[in-house]
Design a protein around this motif. Structure first.
Motif, PDB file in Angstrom:
ATOM      1  N   ALA A  50      48.199  35.851  41.132  1.00 11.63           N
ATOM      2  CA  ALA A  50      49.276  35.042  41.718  1.00 11.63           C
ATOM      3  C   ALA A  50      50.172  35.902  42.601  1.00 11.63           C
ATOM      4  O   ALA A  50      50.354  37.091  42.366  1.00 11.63           O
ATOM      5  CB  ALA A  50      50.094  34.402  40.610  1.00 11.63           C
ATOM      6  N   THR A  51      50.713  35.249  43.616  1.00 16.53           N
ATOM      7  CA  THR A  51      51.682  35.914  44.490  1.00 16.53           C
ATOM      8  C   THR A  51      53.004  35.160  44.395  1.00 16.53           C
ATOM      9  O   THR A  51      53.069  34.090  43.786  1.00 16.53           O
ATOM     10  CB  THR A  51      51.198  35.907  45.955  1.00 16.53           C
ATOM     11  OG1 THR A  51      51.053  34.553  46.377  1.00 16.53           O
ATOM     12  CG2 THR A  51      49.881  36.629  46.111  1.00 16.53           C
ATOM     13  N   GLU A  52      54.029  35.708  45.015  1.00 19.91           N
ATOM     14  CA  GLU A  52      55.304  35.002  45.054  1.00 19.91           C
ATOM     15  C   GLU A  52      55.101  33.664  45.746  1.00 19.91           C
ATOM     16  O   GLU A  52      54.338  33.555  46.689  1.00 19.91           O
ATOM     17  CB  GLU A  52      56.347  35.826  45.811  1.00 19.91           C
ATOM     18  CG  GLU A  52      56.863  36.998  45.013  1.00 19.91           C
ATOM     19  CD  GLU A  52      58.008  37.687  45.729  1.00 19.91           C
ATOM     20  OE1 GLU A  52      58.904  36.997  46.255  1.00 19.91           O
ATOM     21  OE2 GLU A  52      57.988  38.922  45.742  1.00 19.91           O
ATOM     22  N   GLY A  53      55.735  32.657  45.261  1.00 19.16           N
ATOM     23  CA  GLY A  53      55.574  31.327  45.824  1.00 19.16           C
ATOM     24  C   GLY A  53      54.526  30.509  45.104  1.00 19.16           C
ATOM     25  O   GLY A  53      54.306  29.356  45.430  1.00 19.16           O
ATOM     26  N   GLY A  54      53.833  31.122  44.138  1.00 21.95           N
ATOM     27  CA  GLY A  54      52.884  30.378  43.328  1.00 21.95           C
ATOM     28  C   GLY A  54      51.486  30.246  43.889  1.00 21.95           C
ATOM     29  O   GLY A  54      50.652  29.562  43.312  1.00 21.95           O
ATOM     30  N   VAL A  55      51.193  30.904  45.011  1.00 20.61           N
ATOM     31  CA  VAL A  55      49.840  30.855  45.563  1.00 20.61           C
ATOM     32  C   VAL A  55      48.957  31.778  44.728  1.00 20.61           C
ATOM     33  O   VAL A  55      49.318  32.915  44.447  1.00 20.61           O
ATOM     34  CB  VAL A  55      49.818  31.282  47.046  1.00 20.61           C
ATOM     35  CG1 VAL A  55      48.393  31.332  47.589  1.00 20.61           C
ATOM     36  CG2 VAL A  55      50.666  30.340  47.874  1.00 20.61           C
ATOM     37  N   ILE A  56      47.793  31.260  44.322  1.00 29.83           N
ATOM     38  CA  ILE A  56      46.862  32.053  43.527  1.00 29.83           C
ATOM     39  C   ILE A  56      45.623  32.321  44.367  1.00 29.83           C
ATOM     40  O   ILE A  56      45.047  31.408  44.957  1.00 29.83           O
ATOM     41  CB  ILE A  56      46.462  31.331  42.226  1.00 29.83           C
ATOM     42  CG1 ILE A  56      47.711  30.957  41.433  1.00 29.83           C
ATOM     43  CG2 ILE A  56      45.527  32.218  41.391  1.00 29.83           C
ATOM     44  CD1 ILE A  56      47.435  30.068  40.240  1.00 29.83           C
ATOM     45  N   THR A  57      45.225  33.599  44.426  1.00 31.95           N
ATOM     46  CA  THR A  57      44.029  34.000  45.145  1.00 31.95           C
ATOM     47  C   THR A  57      42.941  34.299  44.124  1.00 31.95           C
ATOM     48  O   THR A  57      43.118  35.130  43.235  1.00 31.95           O
ATOM     49  CB  THR A  57      44.291  35.250  46.008  1.00 31.95           C
ATOM     50  OG1 THR A  57      45.344  34.938  46.924  1.00 31.95           O
ATOM     51  CG2 THR A  57      43.057  35.661  46.778  1.00 31.95           C
ATOM     52  N   TYR A  58      41.826  33.585  44.245  1.00 33.98           N
ATOM     53  CA  TYR A  58      40.697  33.767  43.336  1.00 33.98           C
ATOM     54  C   TYR A  58      39.575  34.505  44.053  1.00 33.98           C
ATOM     55  O   TYR A  58      39.262  34.214  45.204  1.00 33.98           O
ATOM     56  CB  TYR A  58      40.165  32.408  42.854  1.00 33.98           C
ATOM     57  CG  TYR A  58      41.124  31.687  41.934  1.00 33.98           C
ATOM     58  CD1 TYR A  58      41.107  31.924  40.567  1.00 33.98           C
ATOM     59  CD2 TYR A  58      42.055  30.789  42.433  1.00 33.98           C
ATOM     60  CE1 TYR A  58      41.989  31.275  39.723  1.00 33.98           C
ATOM     61  CE2 TYR A  58      42.940  30.135  41.593  1.00 33.98           C
ATOM     62  CZ  TYR A  58      42.903  30.384  40.240  1.00 33.98           C
ATOM     63  OH  TYR A  58      43.782  29.746  39.408  1.00 33.98           O
ATOM     64  N   VAL A  59      38.972  35.471  43.352  1.00 34.72           N
ATOM     65  CA  VAL A  59      37.807  36.202  43.846  1.00 34.72           C
ATOM     66  C   VAL A  59      36.721  36.133  42.779  1.00 34.72           C
ATOM     67  O   VAL A  59      37.000  35.835  41.617  1.00 34.72           O
ATOM     68  CB  VAL A  59      38.148  37.678  44.173  1.00 34.72           C
ATOM     69  CG1 VAL A  59      39.165  37.767  45.301  1.00 34.72           C
ATOM     70  CG2 VAL A  59      38.634  38.419  42.946  1.00 34.72           C
ATOM     71  N   TYR A  60      35.491  36.406  43.180  1.00 37.50           N
ATOM     72  CA  TYR A  60      34.368  36.409  42.249  1.00 37.50           C
ATOM     73  C   TYR A  60      34.079  37.845  41.872  1.00 37.50           C
ATOM     74  O   TYR A  60      33.808  38.685  42.732  1.00 37.50           O
ATOM     75  CB  TYR A  60      33.143  35.757  42.890  1.00 37.50           C
ATOM     76  CG  TYR A  60      32.039  35.474  41.900  1.00 37.50           C
ATOM     77  CD1 TYR A  60      32.050  34.312  41.137  1.00 37.50           C
ATOM     78  CD2 TYR A  60      30.995  36.371  41.719  1.00 37.50           C
ATOM     79  CE1 TYR A  60      31.048  34.048  40.221  1.00 37.50           C
ATOM     80  CE2 TYR A  60      29.987  36.113  40.815  1.00 37.50           C
ATOM     81  CZ  TYR A  60      30.016  34.950  40.064  1.00 37.50           C
ATOM     82  OH  TYR A  60      29.021  34.695  39.148  1.00 37.50           O
ATOM     83  N   GLU A  61      34.150  38.135  40.594  1.00 37.17           N
ATOM     84  CA  GLU A  61      33.936  39.488  40.086  1.00 37.17           C
ATOM     85  C   GLU A  61      32.442  39.724  39.909  1.00 37.17           C
ATOM     86  O   GLU A  61      31.764  39.000  39.192  1.00 37.17           O
ATOM     87  CB  GLU A  61      34.669  39.624  38.754  1.00 37.17           C
ATOM     88  CG  GLU A  61      34.739  41.017  38.224  1.00 37.17           C
ATOM     89  CD  GLU A  61      35.603  41.044  36.975  1.00 37.17           C
ATOM     90  OE1 GLU A  61      35.111  40.603  35.924  1.00 37.17           O
ATOM     91  OE2 GLU A  61      36.749  41.479  37.076  1.00 37.17           O
ATOM     92  N   ARG A  62      31.929  40.732  40.578  1.00 36.03           N
ATOM     93  CA  ARG A  62      30.507  41.087  40.481  1.00 36.03           C
ATOM     94  C   ARG A  62      30.364  42.462  39.860  1.00 36.03           C
ATOM     95  O   ARG A  62      31.215  43.308  40.030  1.00 36.03           O
ATOM     96  CB  ARG A  62      29.881  41.122  41.876  1.00 36.03           C
ATOM     97  CG  ARG A  62      29.844  39.785  42.545  1.00 36.03           C
ATOM     98  CD  ARG A  62      29.368  39.896  43.993  1.00 36.03           C
ATOM     99  NE  ARG A  62      29.090  38.601  44.563  1.00 36.03           N
ATOM    100  CZ  ARG A  62      30.014  37.732  44.934  1.00 36.03           C
ATOM    101  NH1 ARG A  62      31.286  38.017  44.800  1.00 36.03           N
ATOM    102  NH2 ARG A  62      29.682  36.553  45.431  1.00 36.03           N
ATOM    103  N   ASP A  63      29.219  42.686  39.171  1.00 31.88           N
ATOM    104  CA  ASP A  63      28.964  44.051  38.777  1.00 31.88           C
ATOM    105  C   ASP A  63      28.023  44.670  39.794  1.00 31.88           C
ATOM    106  O   ASP A  63      27.476  43.991  40.638  1.00 31.88           O
ATOM    107  CB  ASP A  63      28.400  44.230  37.369  1.00 31.88           C
ATOM    108  CG  ASP A  63      27.798  43.035  36.697  1.00 31.88           C
ATOM    109  OD1 ASP A  63      28.489  42.481  35.873  1.00 31.88           O
ATOM    110  OD2 ASP A  63      26.642  42.702  36.983  1.00 31.88           O
ATOM    111  N   ASP A  64      27.862  45.976  39.713  1.00 37.59           N
ATOM    112  CA  ASP A  64      27.070  46.703  40.712  1.00 37.59           C
ATOM    113  C   ASP A  64      25.646  46.163  40.822  1.00 37.59           C
ATOM    114  O   ASP A  64      25.069  46.160  41.895  1.00 37.59           O
ATOM    115  CB  ASP A  64      27.048  48.192  40.399  1.00 37.59           C
ATOM    116  CG  ASP A  64      28.413  48.835  40.550  1.00 37.59           C
ATOM    117  OD1 ASP A  64      28.658  49.862  39.916  1.00 37.59           O
ATOM    118  OD2 ASP A  64      29.249  48.294  41.295  1.00 37.59           O
ATOM    119  N   LYS A  65      25.064  45.723  39.725  1.00 35.08           N
ATOM    120  CA  LYS A  65      23.678  45.240  39.735  1.00 35.08           C
ATOM    121  C   LYS A  65      23.535  43.964  40.540  1.00 35.08           C
ATOM    122  O   LYS A  65      22.477  43.670  41.042  1.00 35.08           O
ATOM    123  CB  LYS A  65      23.192  44.992  38.309  1.00 35.08           C
ATOM    124  CG  LYS A  65      23.053  46.266  37.516  1.00 35.08           C
ATOM    125  CD  LYS A  65      22.591  45.963  36.104  1.00 35.08           C
ATOM    126  CE  LYS A  65      22.530  47.231  35.288  1.00 35.08           C
ATOM    127  NZ  LYS A  65      22.162  47.001  33.910  1.00 35.08           N
TER     128      LYS A  65
END
Length: 69
Positions: A50-65
């Protein structure tokens, strides 16, 4: 394009495939995103910050494989 009209199911699939790097969700669109998120099979790999202002940034977590060479 109004964010509340976005298809979050499709955006989550694009995030998983690597077609997009992130999804930004504004507070007024959170409930629409939450519904798609809870139905997404790999939701444990979708990480939000989350950032100020309530905006949430989502990313996809990958492993090296999982990263393509």
């Amino acid at each position: 394009m109004a964010e509340e009209n976005q298809d979050y199911n499709q955006l989550l699939e694009k995030l998983e495939s690597g077609e997009i790097e992130k999804i930004e969700v504004k507070p007024e669109s959170f409930m629409a995103f939450q519904t798609a998120y809870m139905n997404f099979d790999h939701r444990k790999r979708v990480v939000g910050s989350a950032t100020e202002g309530g905006v949430i940034t989502y990313v996809y977590e990958r492993d090296d494989k999982q990263k393509s060479s």
